[in-house]
Structure formats: structure tokens, C-alpha cells
Design an enzyme around this catalytic site. Structure first.
Site, PDB file in Angstrom:
ATOM      1  N   LYS A   1      32.712  11.179 -47.945  1.00  9.85           N
ATOM      2  CA  LYS A   1      31.966   9.972 -48.328  1.00  9.85           C
ATOM      3  C   LYS A   1      31.690   9.076 -47.128  1.00  9.85           C
ATOM      4  CE  LYS A   1      35.614   7.068 -48.028  1.00  9.85           C
ATOM      5  NZ  LYS A   1      35.682   5.798 -47.285  1.00  9.85           N
TER       6      LYS A   1
ATOM      7  N   THR B   1      31.856   3.022 -51.023  1.00  9.61           N
ATOM      8  CA  THR B   1      31.622   3.009 -49.580  1.00  9.61           C
ATOM      9  C   THR B   1      30.140   3.029 -49.239  1.00  9.61           C
ATOM     10  OG1 THR B   1      33.669   4.268 -49.390  1.00  9.61           O
ATOM     11  CG2 THR B   1      32.350   4.082 -47.412  1.00  9.61           C
TER      12      THR B   1
END
Length: 331
Positions: free
Chosen positions: A190, A247
Site C-alpha cells: 500500500k 494511506t
């Protein structure tokens, strides 16, 4: 199994936040930091101005320069950045008793070897009782006591459940899993995709492009996860999709904010020169791109981020190349 004395290795934002949370939960916590000013700040002023400014720390939290001070811990949280884990873990090895679990809390892939952090720890501390803690969490939120939920992965079910129950708290909910690879992969991948999402934001390409980028990026995460043995439900959970949503959706993320700066025309060197904390996605991108090529896994967004970071293509050219890819069925 009881875990009353906790050692935390790494005095950055996330290590400090975890140490603070565990201290507030009544644990006896000692935090090891490499930086002398961080140790002094925590012990004398009960703050970490370098990595977690603006947050008062519990006076019961103690910091040290000496890893040997962690020798009496019932469990150790390893929060050193992924690219430094091998060195720190090897130094920690003589300190760790064979019965003491080590919980990997860093997110990344070692650039040189292409190994996940848990693999590195298993090599440098043979026979270690290993777990991984990952999920959607900003250090400042956790340190302030805001609610968060993470996944704790451990192949030993009894140990994993005991760690999740005893390290969790009312404000930090921990879910147990035995899919160590899946939990760790989500946290590492991620970061790369958050850089891509930041580039989209920095270029001002709109919410539709951002949604497309995150969705297709998640497809890349799932493909690589499947190839490496991660379970699909793990990738869909907190440590995969949940962490990606956080994120890639907030400039509070170091990775997204770096991508945003690149999208606005700043150079990578200029962005990194202003930072004291590590932006893991910069290093993970190269390792993941190489791993995907070896496994023959199609990851065009990851490849584009890697090419931008290496200076082999411009942001505009990378976006144009992605949009020119052949039409295909959605997987």
C-alpha cells in the site's frame, strides 16, 4: 502467557505511538531509540519532538540507548524501518530469549533482497517466536488515543490470540490472523500505491482518477498476494484494503504526501531532503517491481511508480502510458 513488560525497538513516530498506547494500557514499557535527542526528550521532557511533535507522552514511558535494557521484556515490538531491520535485528538477537515473541511492526520490503521484514527477522534471530502487527493507523492518531483497529498475525494460534488480547486496548482493537504473509504484504504494497495516489492528487486529476487508481492498485495487491500465498480475505481486510484506503486517501501519509509533491513538479531528492522520517514506499517500489517481474505478475501502477522514482520516466509520461494500455476484462 502474560506480557506485562514490553520492549519497543525504534523511536520513530510509530514506535513512540505504540509505546505510548501500551504504557497508557498499564504495561511497563521501555523504548530503544538510536537518536540520543529522542531518548533525552522522552525521559526528561516526555515528548518526541523529532518524530511525533505536539503530543505529550506518559511520564511512565522510559527510553534507552542500550538494547540490553530490553532483555527483561516479555515481548518485543520491532519498529525499525524495513531497510534497517536486518542490522537492528542482528544486534537484538543476543538480547532476545527464545521464549520472548518479537512482533514486527514495520511495513516494507528490503530493497536489496526483496524479503519481507518477517523473513529478515526469522533469518537474523533463528527460532524466534514471530508475529506481525499491521493495519490502517497514523501514529499521531494512535498516540492521541483515537480509536484504531489492526491485525496481529501469528502462525501459532495460542500465541497470536494471547498477544492480540493482551496488547490490545479499548482504543486499539486487535484482530488475530494466521496469515503472516498476507498481513505483511498489505502493509508493504500500500505504500507504493499511496505514492501513486499522491501523484494523482498532486496533478489535480480529480476524485474519479483517484478512485480508479486505488481500485486498480488493489487489484495489483491481490495478484501479487495470491502468487505469494496470501489469502484473499486477508488482502480484503484491515491490513490490506483498509490500510490502502487510509494511506492513499490522506496527505497525512508520508507516502501519499511524497507522491503529491512529485505530482506538483518537485524532484524526489528535494522532497526527501526535507524529511527526517523514512518514506518506505520509495524503497519498497524497486523491490516489489523486481519481485513482480520474477513472478510474472502484471503490476503496471507499481512499475510506473518505480520508473518515476528512478527518473526513467516523467509523471506525465507515466500517466499517459497507463491510460494507453489495452482494453481488457476487469479482474
Amino acid at each position: 502467557m502474560t506480557f506485562d513488560r514490553i520492549g519497543v525497538v525504534g523511536g520513530g513516530a510509530w514506535g513512540t505511538a505504540l509505546a505510548q498506547t501500551l504504557t497508557l494500557a498499564g504495561r511497563d514499557v521501555i523504548l530503544w531509540a538510536r537518536e540520543s535527542d529522542v531518548v533525552e526528550d522522552i525521559n526528561a521532557r516526555h515528548v518526541n519532538r523529532t518524530f511525533l511533535p505536539g503530543i505529550d507522552l506518559d511520564p511512565r514511558l522510559k527510553a534507552t540507548h542500550d538494547l540490553a535494557d530490553l532483555g527483561t521484556a516479555d515481548a518485543i515490538l520491532l519498529v525499525a524501518p524495513a531497510q534497517h531491520t536486518r542490522t537492528v535485528s542482528a544486534t537484538l538477537q543476543p538480547v532476545v530469549s527464545k521464549d520472548v515473541p518479537v512482533i514486527v511492526c514495520a511495513k516494507g520490503v528490503e530493497q536489496g533482497s526483496g524479503q519481507l521484514v518477517a523473513q529478515i527477522v526469522s533469518e537474523t534471530i533463528p527460532g524466534v517466536r514471530l508475529a506481525v502487527l499491521s493495519g490502517p493507523s497514523f501514529a499521531a492518531d494512535v498516540a492521541r488515543g483515537f480509536p484504531a483497529a489492526l491485525t496481529l498475525a501469528c502462525r501459532n494460534e495460542a500465541l497470536g490470540r494471547a498477544l492480540a488480547e493482551q496488547l490490545g486496548d479499548r482504543q486499539l482493537r486487535l484482530y488475530w490472523s494466521d496469515d503472516v504473509v498476507g498481513v505483511e504484504l498489505g502493509g508493504a504494497l500500500k505504500n507504493v500505491l499511496a505514492i501513486a495516489a499522491g501523484i494523482v492528487d498532486g496533478k489535480g486529476l480529480g476524485a474519479s482518477a483517484h478512485a480508479a487508481l486505488v481500485t486498480r492498485g488493489f487489484a495489483e495487491m491481490r495478484r501479487l498476494g495470491k502468487a505469494l500465498g496470501a489469502r484473499p480475505e486477508t488482502m480484503m481486510g484491515l491490513s490490506g484494503f483498509g490500510d490502502l484506503v487510509l494511506t492513499a486517501g490522506s496527505p497525512q501519509s508520508r507516502n501519499m504526501s511524497l507522491g503529491r509533491a512529485l505530482g506538483q513538479g518537485e524532484t524526489l531528492d528535494a522532497v526527501l531532503s526535507k524529511r527526517v522520517a523514512v518514506t518506505e514506499g520509495v524503497y519498497t517500489a524497486a523491490a516489489v517491481a523486481r519481485l513482480a517481474a520474477e513472478k510474472r505478475i502484471e503490476m503496471p501502477i507499481t512499475d510506473a511508480v518505480h520508473a518515476i522514482l528512478e527518473g526513467r520516466t516523467s509523471v506525465d509520461n507515466a500517466i499517459a502510458d497507463l491510460m494507453k494500455r489495452p482494453f481488457k476484462a476487469e479482474d
